[in-house]
Design a protein around this motif. Sequence first.
Motif, mmCIF file in Angstrom:
data_model
loop_
_atom_site.group_PDB
_atom_site.id
_atom_site.type_symbol
_atom_site.label_atom_id
_atom_site.label_comp_id
_atom_site.label_asym_id
_atom_site.label_seq_id
_atom_site.Cartn_x
_atom_site.Cartn_y
_atom_site.Cartn_z
ATOM 1 N N ARG A 33 73.792 82.766 74.437
ATOM 2 C CA ARG A 33 73.904 83.936 75.299
ATOM 3 C C ARG A 33 74.880 83.772 76.449
ATOM 4 O O ARG A 33 75.514 84.712 76.863
ATOM 5 N N HIS A 34 74.994 82.593 77.001
ATOM 6 C CA HIS A 34 75.791 82.405 78.201
ATOM 7 C C HIS A 34 77.020 81.533 77.975
ATOM 8 O O HIS A 34 77.603 81.043 78.943
ATOM 9 N N GLY A 35 77.397 81.307 76.738
ATOM 10 C CA GLY A 35 78.606 80.566 76.434
ATOM 11 C C GLY A 35 78.521 79.075 76.658
ATOM 12 O O GLY A 35 79.535 78.407 76.805
ATOM 13 N N ARG A 36 77.297 78.526 76.691
ATOM 14 C CA ARG A 36 77.138 77.088 76.932
ATOM 15 C C ARG A 36 76.910 76.304 75.654
ATOM 16 O O ARG A 36 76.577 75.135 75.700
ATOM 17 N N GLY A 37 77.023 76.935 74.516
ATOM 18 C CA GLY A 37 76.813 76.240 73.257
ATOM 19 C C GLY A 37 75.420 76.483 72.728
ATOM 20 O O GLY A 37 74.551 77.028 73.406
ATOM 21 N N LEU A 38 75.205 76.074 71.485
ATOM 22 C CA LEU A 38 73.909 76.251 70.858
ATOM 23 C C LEU A 38 72.898 75.300 71.473
ATOM 24 O O LEU A 38 73.248 74.208 71.929
ATOM 25 N N ARG A 39 71.654 75.710 71.476
ATOM 26 C CA ARG A 39 70.594 74.868 72.024
ATOM 27 C C ARG A 39 70.396 73.645 71.145
ATOM 28 O O ARG A 39 70.451 73.722 69.933
ATOM 29 N N GLY A 40 70.125 72.545 71.772
ATOM 30 C CA GLY A 40 69.905 71.306 71.036
ATOM 31 C C GLY A 40 68.672 70.608 71.547
ATOM 32 O O GLY A 40 67.927 71.137 72.376
ATOM 33 N N PRO A 41 68.414 69.404 71.093
ATOM 34 C CA PRO A 41 67.241 68.665 71.562
ATOM 35 C C PRO A 41 67.374 68.316 73.039
ATOM 36 O O PRO A 41 68.466 68.084 73.554
ATOM 37 N N LEU A 42 66.230 68.270 73.714
ATOM 38 C CA LEU A 42 66.211 67.965 75.135
ATOM 39 C C LEU A 42 66.539 66.493 75.387
ATOM 40 O O LEU A 42 67.245 66.160 76.322
ATOM 41 N N TYR A 43 66.002 65.617 74.528
ATOM 42 C CA TYR A 43 66.242 64.191 74.644
ATOM 43 C C TYR A 43 66.876 63.688 73.357
ATOM 44 O O TYR A 43 66.574 64.177 72.282
ATOM 45 N N PRO A 44 67.720 62.660 73.443
ATOM 46 C CA PRO A 44 68.231 62.052 72.215
ATOM 47 C C PRO A 44 67.082 61.430 71.414
ATOM 48 O O PRO A 44 66.083 60.977 71.984
ATOM 49 N N ALA A 45 67.211 61.408 70.121
ATOM 50 C CA ALA A 45 66.143 60.910 69.252
ATOM 51 C C ALA A 45 65.841 59.432 69.479
ATOM 52 O O ALA A 45 64.773 58.954 69.087
ATOM 53 N N THR A 46 66.728 58.705 70.121
ATOM 54 C CA THR A 46 66.505 57.276 70.340
ATOM 55 C C THR A 46 65.576 56.988 71.505
ATOM 56 O O THR A 46 65.079 55.877 71.632
ATOM 57 N N PRO A 48 62.063 57.279 73.772
ATOM 58 C CA PRO A 48 60.640 57.492 73.483
ATOM 59 C C PRO A 48 60.156 58.901 73.823
ATOM 60 O O PRO A 48 59.234 59.405 73.214
ATOM 61 N N ALA A 49 60.761 59.549 74.791
ATOM 62 C CA ALA A 49 60.329 60.887 75.182
ATOM 63 C C ALA A 49 60.579 61.926 74.095
ATOM 64 O O ALA A 49 59.996 63.004 74.120
ATOM 65 N N ALA A 50 61.427 61.634 73.136
ATOM 66 C CA ALA A 50 61.738 62.574 72.065
ATOM 67 C C ALA A 50 60.632 62.625 71.013
ATOM 68 O O ALA A 50 60.597 63.547 70.198
ATOM 69 N N ARG A 56 53.366 59.788 68.804
ATOM 70 C CA ARG A 56 52.899 58.768 69.763
ATOM 71 C C ARG A 56 51.482 58.319 69.427
ATOM 72 O O ARG A 56 51.151 57.140 69.535
ATOM 73 N N PHE A 57 50.624 59.254 68.997
ATOM 74 C CA PHE A 57 49.258 58.902 68.636
ATOM 75 C C PHE A 57 49.249 58.021 67.386
ATOM 76 O O PHE A 57 48.492 57.051 67.317
ATOM 77 N N ASP A 58 50.084 58.354 66.401
ATOM 78 C CA ASP A 58 50.171 57.526 65.192
ATOM 79 C C ASP A 58 50.585 56.093 65.543
ATOM 80 O O ASP A 58 50.029 55.133 65.005
ATOM 81 N N ALA A 59 51.538 55.963 66.441
ATOM 82 C CA ALA A 59 51.971 54.622 66.864
ATOM 83 C C ALA A 59 50.847 53.898 67.586
ATOM 84 O O ALA A 59 50.666 52.680 67.418
ATOM 85 N N LEU A 60 50.056 54.627 68.360
ATOM 86 C CA LEU A 60 48.921 54.049 69.069
ATOM 87 C C LEU A 60 47.861 53.548 68.081
ATOM 88 O O LEU A 60 47.297 52.466 68.261
#
Length: 162
Positions: A33-46, A48-50, A56-60
């Motif tokens: 909408r505002h010319g900033r590009g398509l939305r992508g992931p908030l954090y890189p997949a590498t 832990p926050a991603a 996270r529960f499975d890892a626990l």
Amino acid sequence: MDAAGRWTTTLYLVVMARGSRRQGAGRRRNRDRHGRGLRGPLYPATLPAARSRAERFDALVLEALEPIEARWRTELTQLDVAVDDVPDVQSGDDGDVVEDGNVPLARLVPAGADRRARIVLYRRPLEARAKDGADLSDLVHDVLVEQVANYLGLDPDVIDGD
């Protein structure tokens, strides 16, 4: 434009929830909408926050199961451990259930003719009872110890080995 100087069109597949499609065949929702590009992931997949809460529960669970499996490996070869979001336990089902009040936290499904024995941990009830990550880790460990003890017919103190 492509290498030959022709205009090209790129089509993007947009998956929308049921009932959210706009009427009309030619209308398409613009995500840039505002010319900033398509939305992508908030954090890189590498990072832990991603990871999702379920990941996270499975890892626990794997982390809590590791010392138990290291000690009781030969006895647990015919046992599977699974995670389910919420319990789907009907009254009268066979198997041992660990409950907090009337809410199941985990269930031991005995082996049958066509299936192996299985411990099912219920993620959402366990997360709801924990105050923080350390408390959740301790709770998952305690529930796993109790279910493995039920499976082997031993006392939970023998399984934990502390």
